[in-house]
Design an enzyme around this catalytic site. Structure first.
Site, PDB file in Angstrom:
ATOM      1  N   GLY A  12      27.904  28.653 -11.941  1.00  0.00           N
ATOM      2  CA  GLY A  12      28.335  28.561 -13.269  1.00  0.00           C
ATOM      3  C   GLY A  12      28.833  27.665 -13.650  1.00  0.00           C
ATOM      4  O   GLY A  12      28.948  27.181 -14.965  1.00  0.00           O
ATOM      5  N   SER A  13      28.714  26.178 -13.320  1.00  0.00           N
ATOM      6  CA  SER A  13      28.727  25.342 -13.606  1.00  0.00           C
ATOM      7  C   SER A  13      28.305  24.103 -14.656  1.00  0.00           C
ATOM      8  O   SER A  13      28.572  23.984 -15.604  1.00  0.00           O
ATOM      9  CB  SER A  13      30.055  23.278 -12.991  1.00  0.00           C
ATOM     10  OG  SER A  13      28.402  23.019 -11.688  1.00  0.00           O
ATOM     11  N   ASN A  14      26.665  24.863 -14.583  1.00  0.00           N
ATOM     12  CA  ASN A  14      25.825  24.113 -15.655  1.00  0.00           C
ATOM     13  C   ASN A  14      25.620  25.282 -16.858  1.00  0.00           C
ATOM     14  O   ASN A  14      26.002  24.625 -17.855  1.00  0.00           O
ATOM     15  CB  ASN A  14      24.165  24.524 -15.145  1.00  0.00           C
ATOM     16  CG  ASN A  14      23.927  23.414 -14.772  1.00  0.00           C
ATOM     17  OD1 ASN A  14      23.803  22.141 -14.666  1.00  0.00           O
ATOM     18  ND2 ASN A  14      24.244  23.364 -13.014  1.00  0.00           N
ATOM     19  N   ASN A 101      13.909  26.452 -16.672  1.00  0.00           N
ATOM     20  CA  ASN A 101      15.025  26.254 -15.500  1.00  0.00           C
ATOM     21  C   ASN A 101      15.311  24.729 -14.754  1.00  0.00           C
ATOM     22  O   ASN A 101      14.868  23.989 -15.294  1.00  0.00           O
ATOM     23  CB  ASN A 101      14.004  26.936 -14.232  1.00  0.00           C
ATOM     24  CG  ASN A 101      15.032  26.474 -13.097  1.00  0.00           C
ATOM     25  OD1 ASN A 101      15.573  27.273 -12.968  1.00  0.00           O
ATOM     26  ND2 ASN A 101      14.114  26.241 -11.349  1.00  0.00           N
ATOM     27  N   HIS A 103      16.358  22.494 -11.341  1.00  0.00           N
ATOM     28  CA  HIS A 103      16.093  21.972  -9.817  1.00  0.00           C
ATOM     29  C   HIS A 103      17.119  20.640  -9.763  1.00  0.00           C
ATOM     30  O   HIS A 103      16.599  19.970  -9.931  1.00  0.00           O
ATOM     31  CB  HIS A 103      14.608  22.405  -9.662  1.00  0.00           C
ATOM     32  CG  HIS A 103      13.860  21.783  -7.880  1.00  0.00           C
ATOM     33  ND1 HIS A 103      14.446  23.670  -7.699  1.00  0.00           N
ATOM     34  CD2 HIS A 103      14.070  21.648  -7.695  1.00  0.00           C
ATOM     35  CE1 HIS A 103      14.098  22.924  -6.667  1.00  0.00           C
ATOM     36  NE2 HIS A 103      14.319  21.206  -5.803  1.00  0.00           N
ATOM     37  N   ASP A 144       9.413  27.270  -8.582  1.00  0.00           N
ATOM     38  CA  ASP A 144       9.291  25.694  -9.380  1.00  0.00           C
ATOM     39  C   ASP A 144       7.818  24.616  -9.190  1.00  0.00           C
ATOM     40  O   ASP A 144       7.571  24.010  -9.513  1.00  0.00           O
ATOM     41  CB  ASP A 144       9.480  25.135  -8.154  1.00  0.00           C
ATOM     42  CG  ASP A 144      10.800  25.078  -7.927  1.00  0.00           C
ATOM     43  OD1 ASP A 144      12.231  25.817  -8.729  1.00  0.00           O
ATOM     44  OD2 ASP A 144      11.538  25.554  -6.651  1.00  0.00           O
ATOM     45  N   GLU A 173      22.916  16.500 -13.891  1.00  0.00           N
ATOM     46  CA  GLU A 173      22.318  18.235 -14.808  1.00  0.00           C
ATOM     47  C   GLU A 173      23.786  18.481 -15.549  1.00  0.00           C
ATOM     48  O   GLU A 173      23.275  18.635 -16.810  1.00  0.00           O
ATOM     49  CB  GLU A 173      22.355  19.366 -13.499  1.00  0.00           C
ATOM     50  CG  GLU A 173      21.796  18.861 -12.651  1.00  0.00           C
ATOM     51  CD  GLU A 173      22.069  20.207 -11.710  1.00  0.00           C
ATOM     52  OE1 GLU A 173      20.870  20.987 -11.153  1.00  0.00           O
ATOM     53  OE2 GLU A 173      23.181  21.019 -11.128  1.00  0.00           O
TER      54      GLU A 173
HETATM   55  C1  GRF Z   1      21.999  23.872  -9.211  1.00  0.00           C
HETATM   56  O1  GRF Z   1      22.419  22.505  -8.469  1.00  0.00           O
HETATM   57  C2  GRF Z   1      20.847  23.495  -9.910  1.00  0.00           C
HETATM   58  O2  GRF Z   1      20.233  22.777 -10.553  1.00  0.00           O
HETATM   59  C3  GRF Z   1      20.173  24.785  -9.481  1.00  0.00           C
HETATM   60  O3  GRF Z   1      22.040  25.521  -8.717  1.00  0.00           O
HETATM   61  C4  GRF Z   1      22.863  24.341  -8.480  1.00  0.00           C
HETATM   62  C5  GRF Z   1      23.714  25.685  -9.653  1.00  0.00           C
HETATM   63  O4  GRF Z   1      25.016  25.178  -9.432  1.00  0.00           O
HETATM   64  N1  GRF Z   1      18.843  25.501  -9.571  1.00  0.00           N
HETATM   65  P1  GRF Z   1      25.466  25.761 -10.762  1.00  0.00           P
HETATM   66  O5  GRF Z   1      25.883  27.300 -10.885  1.00  0.00           O
HETATM   67  O6  GRF Z   1      25.492  25.513 -12.124  1.00  0.00           O
HETATM   68  O7  GRF Z   1      27.600  24.992 -10.606  1.00  0.00           O
END
Ligand code: GRF
Length: 187
Positions: A12-14, A101, A103, A144, A173
């Site tokens: 969940g870093s994003n 999404n 990717h 995708d 990201e």
């Molecule tokens: C990210 O690299 C995203 O592009 C992919 O899954 C990964 C998720 O990373 N779809 P995180 O859980 O947000 O760290």
């Protein structure tokens, strides 16, 4: 007020980057976090941030019993941030044009079924690519394949392995994903 619903299967870093980016904004709220895994790191983030979360297993995702619940948030956008399950057609239909999404490669290459996490980066490295990057796209019925919204590139360095490449891509990201969402919300 814009409500966001975030979907994630992993660390969940994003999700954290999106929460942090919108924290000062009074007009944008992360209303709900959905995950398919009861032990996903993103649940710790939801708890620490005081954001409601829901576990939607693969079976439940297909049962669609949660559609009205999602609707009740009147979300401006549903954001897949590392969500590994295929989104059912009914969910896409209900929120068409509002699901995006991210990717971790330059689509249309290195996408599709099985192309997630280190599988993607290993395939990029094995092909000897000098560039990789990120693709943010609308979600439609094919993995995708939805329309691209934004792509950003980064170099692949000699000596990179899947970990170092993944780290560089995560930094891309974390910068672009929240800003891309902010841009779409103002349209
Ligand atoms: C990210 O690299 C995203 O592009 C992919 O899954 C990964 C998720 O990373 N779809 P995180 O859980 O947000 O760290």
């Amino acid at each position: 007020m814009h409500s966001l619903i975030l979907f994630a299967s992993g660390r969940g870093s994003n999700v954290q980057a999106i929460i942090d980016y919108f924290r000062p904004r009074q007009d944008v709220q992360v209303a709900l976090i959905l995950t398919n895994k009861a032990d996903a790191g993103v649940i710790d983030i939801a708890k620490a941030e005081g954001i409601p979360f829901e576990i939607i297993t693969r079976k439940r995702l297909l049962d669609l019993d949660y559609l009205d619940y999602l609707d009740s948030f009147q979300p401006s956008m549903l954001v897949l941030a590392g969500f590994l399950l295929k989104i059912p057609a009914e969910l896409i239909e209900r929120f068409r044009g509002k699901i995006i999404n991210i990717h971790p490669a330059l689509l249309p290459n290195y996408g599709g079924k099985g192309m997630w996490g280190h599988n993607v980066h290993n395939a990029v490295l094995a092909a000897g690519e000098r560039l990789s990057g990120i693709s943010i796209h609308y979600v439609d019925e094919e993995y995708d394949r939805g329309d691209t919204i934004l792509q950003a590139r980064c170099p692949v360095h000699e000596g990179d392995d899947a970990d170092t490449l993944a780290g560089r891509i995560h930094r891309l990201e974390h910068f672009y994903f929240p800003r891309c969402i902010a841009f779409l919300l103002q349209e």
